[in-house]
Design a protein around this motif. Structure first.
Motif, PDB file in Angstrom:
ATOM      1  N   SER A  28       0.729  -1.106   0.270  1.00  0.00           N
ATOM      2  CA  SER A  28       0.198  -0.260   0.020  1.00  0.00           C
ATOM      3  C   SER A  28       0.618   1.030   0.207  1.00  0.00           C
ATOM      4  CB  SER A  28      -1.405  -0.089   1.212  1.00  0.00           C
ATOM      5  OG  SER A  28      -1.390  -0.906   1.101  1.00  0.00           O
ATOM      6  N   VAL A  29       2.081   1.413   0.509  1.00  0.00           N
ATOM      7  CA  VAL A  29       2.825   2.280   0.821  1.00  0.00           C
ATOM      8  C   VAL A  29       3.533   2.390  -0.711  1.00  0.00           C
ATOM      9  CG1 VAL A  29       5.393   3.219   1.311  1.00  0.00           C
ATOM     10  CG2 VAL A  29       3.195   2.260   3.446  1.00  0.00           C
ATOM     11  N   ALA A  30       3.667   1.174  -0.546  1.00  0.00           N
ATOM     12  CA  ALA A  30       4.612   1.764  -2.700  1.00  0.00           C
ATOM     13  C   ALA A  30       3.843   2.170  -3.488  1.00  0.00           C
ATOM     14  CB  ALA A  30       5.087  -0.113  -2.941  1.00  0.00           C
ATOM     15  N   THR A  31       2.071   1.667  -3.333  1.00  0.00           N
ATOM     16  CA  THR A  31       0.994   2.058  -4.552  1.00  0.00           C
ATOM     17  C   THR A  31       1.022   3.797  -4.004  1.00  0.00           C
ATOM     18  OG1 THR A  31       0.725  -0.539  -3.959  1.00  0.00           O
ATOM     19  CG2 THR A  31      -1.551   2.218  -4.878  1.00  0.00           C
ATOM     20  N   LEU A  32       1.212   3.969  -3.119  1.00  0.00           N
ATOM     21  CA  LEU A  32       0.818   5.742  -2.837  1.00  0.00           C
ATOM     22  C   LEU A  32       1.844   6.844  -3.611  1.00  0.00           C
ATOM     23  CD1 LEU A  32       0.306   5.851   1.331  1.00  0.00           C
ATOM     24  CD2 LEU A  32      -1.723   6.559  -0.417  1.00  0.00           C
ATOM     25  N   VAL A  33       2.769   6.427  -3.669  1.00  0.00           N
ATOM     26  CA  VAL A  33       4.027   6.982  -4.219  1.00  0.00           C
ATOM     27  C   VAL A  33       3.924   6.935  -5.315  1.00  0.00           C
ATOM     28  CG1 VAL A  33       6.848   7.119  -4.750  1.00  0.00           C
ATOM     29  CG2 VAL A  33       5.461   6.551  -2.957  1.00  0.00           C
ATOM     30  N   TRP A  34       3.117   5.387  -6.455  1.00  0.00           N
ATOM     31  CA  TRP A  34       3.440   5.745  -7.719  1.00  0.00           C
ATOM     32  C   TRP A  34       1.663   6.525  -8.812  1.00  0.00           C
ATOM     33  CZ3 TRP A  34       4.155   6.115 -12.119  1.00  0.00           C
ATOM     34  CH2 TRP A  34       2.616   5.392 -13.790  1.00  0.00           C
ATOM     35  N   LEU A  35       1.051   6.172  -6.716  1.00  0.00           N
ATOM     36  CA  LEU A  35      -1.180   6.844  -7.450  1.00  0.00           C
ATOM     37  C   LEU A  35      -0.774   8.679  -7.658  1.00  0.00           C
ATOM     38  CD1 LEU A  35      -3.188   4.567  -5.447  1.00  0.00           C
ATOM     39  CD2 LEU A  35      -2.676   4.723  -8.034  1.00  0.00           C
ATOM     40  N   GLY A  36       0.551   8.848  -6.620  1.00  0.00           N
ATOM     41  CA  GLY A  36       0.453  10.539  -6.782  1.00  0.00           C
ATOM     42  C   GLY A  36       1.106  10.314  -7.839  1.00  0.00           C
ATOM     43  N   VAL A  37       2.034  10.327  -8.953  1.00  0.00           N
ATOM     44  CA  VAL A  37       2.679  10.376  -9.635  1.00  0.00           C
ATOM     45  C   VAL A  37       1.034  10.272 -10.633  1.00  0.00           C
ATOM     46  CG1 VAL A  37       4.114   9.511 -12.068  1.00  0.00           C
ATOM     47  CG2 VAL A  37       4.955   9.476  -9.176  1.00  0.00           C
ATOM     48  N   GLU A  38       0.969   8.993 -10.554  1.00  0.00           N
ATOM     49  CA  GLU A  38       0.028   8.616 -12.064  1.00  0.00           C
ATOM     50  C   GLU A  38      -1.893   9.783 -11.888  1.00  0.00           C
ATOM     51  OE1 GLU A  38      -3.824   5.776 -11.562  1.00  0.00           O
ATOM     52  OE2 GLU A  38      -1.980   4.674 -12.072  1.00  0.00           O
ATOM     53  N   SER A  39      -1.992  10.059 -10.800  1.00  0.00           N
ATOM     54  CA  SER A  39      -3.206  11.461 -10.708  1.00  0.00           C
ATOM     55  C   SER A  39      -2.373  12.822 -11.264  1.00  0.00           C
ATOM     56  CB  SER A  39      -3.193  11.148  -9.392  1.00  0.00           C
ATOM     57  OG  SER A  39      -3.757  12.064  -8.855  1.00  0.00           O
ATOM     58  N   LEU A  59      -8.748  10.829 -11.733  1.00  0.00           N
ATOM     59  CA  LEU A  59      -9.036  10.763  -9.712  1.00  0.00           C
ATOM     60  C   LEU A  59      -9.614   9.728  -9.677  1.00  0.00           C
ATOM     61  CD1 LEU A  59     -12.263  13.410 -10.557  1.00  0.00           C
ATOM     62  CD2 LEU A  59     -10.304  14.042  -8.984  1.00  0.00           C
ATOM     63  N   CYS A  60      -9.347   8.790  -9.808  1.00  0.00           N
ATOM     64  CA  CYS A  60      -9.681   7.531  -9.530  1.00  0.00           C
ATOM     65  C   CYS A  60      -8.376   6.658  -8.753  1.00  0.00           C
ATOM     66  CB  CYS A  60      -9.885   6.373 -10.714  1.00  0.00           C
ATOM     67  SG  CYS A  60     -10.273   4.818 -10.191  1.00  0.00           S
ATOM     68  N   ALA A  61      -7.856   7.434  -9.313  1.00  0.00           N
ATOM     69  CA  ALA A  61      -6.038   7.494  -8.640  1.00  0.00           C
ATOM     70  C   ALA A  61      -5.971   8.228  -6.972  1.00  0.00           C
ATOM     71  CB  ALA A  61      -5.129   7.850  -9.574  1.00  0.00           C
ATOM     72  N   VAL A  62      -6.828   9.576  -7.426  1.00  0.00           N
ATOM     73  CA  VAL A  62      -7.239   9.454  -5.880  1.00  0.00           C
ATOM     74  C   VAL A  62      -7.185   8.958  -5.282  1.00  0.00           C
ATOM     75  CG1 VAL A  62      -7.939  11.828  -4.435  1.00  0.00           C
ATOM     76  CG2 VAL A  62      -7.016  12.149  -6.671  1.00  0.00           C
ATOM     77  N   VAL A  63      -8.482   8.763  -5.179  1.00  0.00           N
ATOM     78  CA  VAL A  63      -9.930   7.560  -4.926  1.00  0.00           C
ATOM     79  C   VAL A  63      -8.867   5.979  -4.039  1.00  0.00           C
ATOM     80  CG1 VAL A  63     -11.494   6.008  -4.770  1.00  0.00           C
ATOM     81  CG2 VAL A  63     -12.002   8.110  -5.922  1.00  0.00           C
ATOM     82  N   GLU A  64      -7.926   5.726  -4.877  1.00  0.00           N
ATOM     83  CA  GLU A  64      -6.733   4.852  -4.485  1.00  0.00           C
ATOM     84  C   GLU A  64      -5.950   5.172  -3.373  1.00  0.00           C
ATOM     85  OE1 GLU A  64      -5.416   1.629  -7.805  1.00  0.00           O
ATOM     86  OE2 GLU A  64      -5.972   3.539  -8.876  1.00  0.00           O
ATOM     87  N   ALA A  65      -5.598   5.906  -3.671  1.00  0.00           N
ATOM     88  CA  ALA A  65      -4.669   7.105  -2.523  1.00  0.00           C
ATOM     89  C   ALA A  65      -5.717   6.740  -0.587  1.00  0.00           C
ATOM     90  CB  ALA A  65      -4.066   7.844  -3.805  1.00  0.00           C
ATOM     91  N   ALA A  66      -6.945   6.977  -1.334  1.00  0.00           N
ATOM     92  CA  ALA A  66      -7.740   7.127  -0.354  1.00  0.00           C
ATOM     93  C   ALA A  66      -7.370   5.644   0.594  1.00  0.00           C
ATOM     94  CB  ALA A  66      -9.053   7.838  -0.094  1.00  0.00           C
ATOM     95  N   ALA A  67      -7.704   4.523  -0.551  1.00  0.00           N
ATOM     96  CA  ALA A  67      -7.646   3.315  -0.449  1.00  0.00           C
ATOM     97  C   ALA A  67      -6.673   2.268   0.692  1.00  0.00           C
ATOM     98  CB  ALA A  67      -8.291   2.726  -1.100  1.00  0.00           C
TER      99      ALA A  67
END
Length: 212
Positions: A28-39, A59-67
């Protein structure tokens, strides 16, 4: 309290379970890093291209980051072995699914009314292509961990990653089909994914995210 002490007090929490919990948190931490770039890149490309689906995907990336943040919270400290923390996390993940759907529908209605049409975007194509490859790997891994941990919140986060991959595929198809006049594919993808988000949010709220 150290992990070994917690395990002794909670026999169901084996060493393997604790390793899986740490793996879920790390993913989840690794995903957060990528989602910041992706969003950031997805929203920028979508606004330039007037692509409802591409903006929605960003925006889906922002929601995923919340998850992802919810899962990190769930498996940090004393909450790791807390059943009440899992219930809270599961419902928070469900809400994160529902956050996406209204925006997608409203934005589709606005863009159709304004006559906006998606145009190809090199940046959008590049970033969605990367997610199309990477997100299924993350999603499948998290869903397997969710099953091992009996954690609907972890499995729900994995499902959001898979939805992101599906959305990336839809966005890529929509941008290409728009070049031959099939402009309606882009908003259709956005509406379909809004429906999927509502359905998955309902399943996560009920605790069924591990079971499909």
């Amino acid at each position: 309290m150290v992990p070994d002490q917690r395990i002794r007090e909670h026999p169901a929490a084996s060493a393997d379970w604790m390793r899986a919990a740490r793996a879920a948190r790390s993913l989840s931490v690794a995903t957060l890093v990528w989602l910041g770039v992706e969003s950031t890149l997805g929203l920028a490309a979508g606004l330039v291209a007037h692509s409802v689906a591409l903006i929605g995907w960003g925006l889906c990336a922002v929601v995923e980051a919340a998850a992802s943040m919810i899962v990190v919270w769930r498996f940090t400290g004393a909450r790791t072995l807390s059943p009440s923390a899992e219930t809270t996390a599961r419902r928070a993940v469900a809400v994160s699914f529902w956050m996406l759907a209204p925006y997608l529908v409203i934005h589709v209605a606005y863009d159709l009314g304004a006559g906006h049409r998606a145009v190809p975007s090199t940046l959008g194509i590049a970033v969605t292509a990367v997610s199309l490859v990477s997100m299924p790997v993350l999603g499948i891994a998290k869903r397997r961990l969710g099953a091992r941990l009996a954690s609907p919140s972890t499995a729900g986060e994995g499902t959001q990653n898979l939805i992101c991959a599906a959305m990336a595929a839809g966005v890529l198809a929509g941008l290409w089909l728009n070049t031959i006049g099939w402009w309606w594919v882009d908003p259709a993808v956005a509406v379909a994914l809004a429906a999927v988000a509502v359905r998955e949010g309902r399943r996560a709220w009920r605790g069924h995210a591990c079971c499909h």
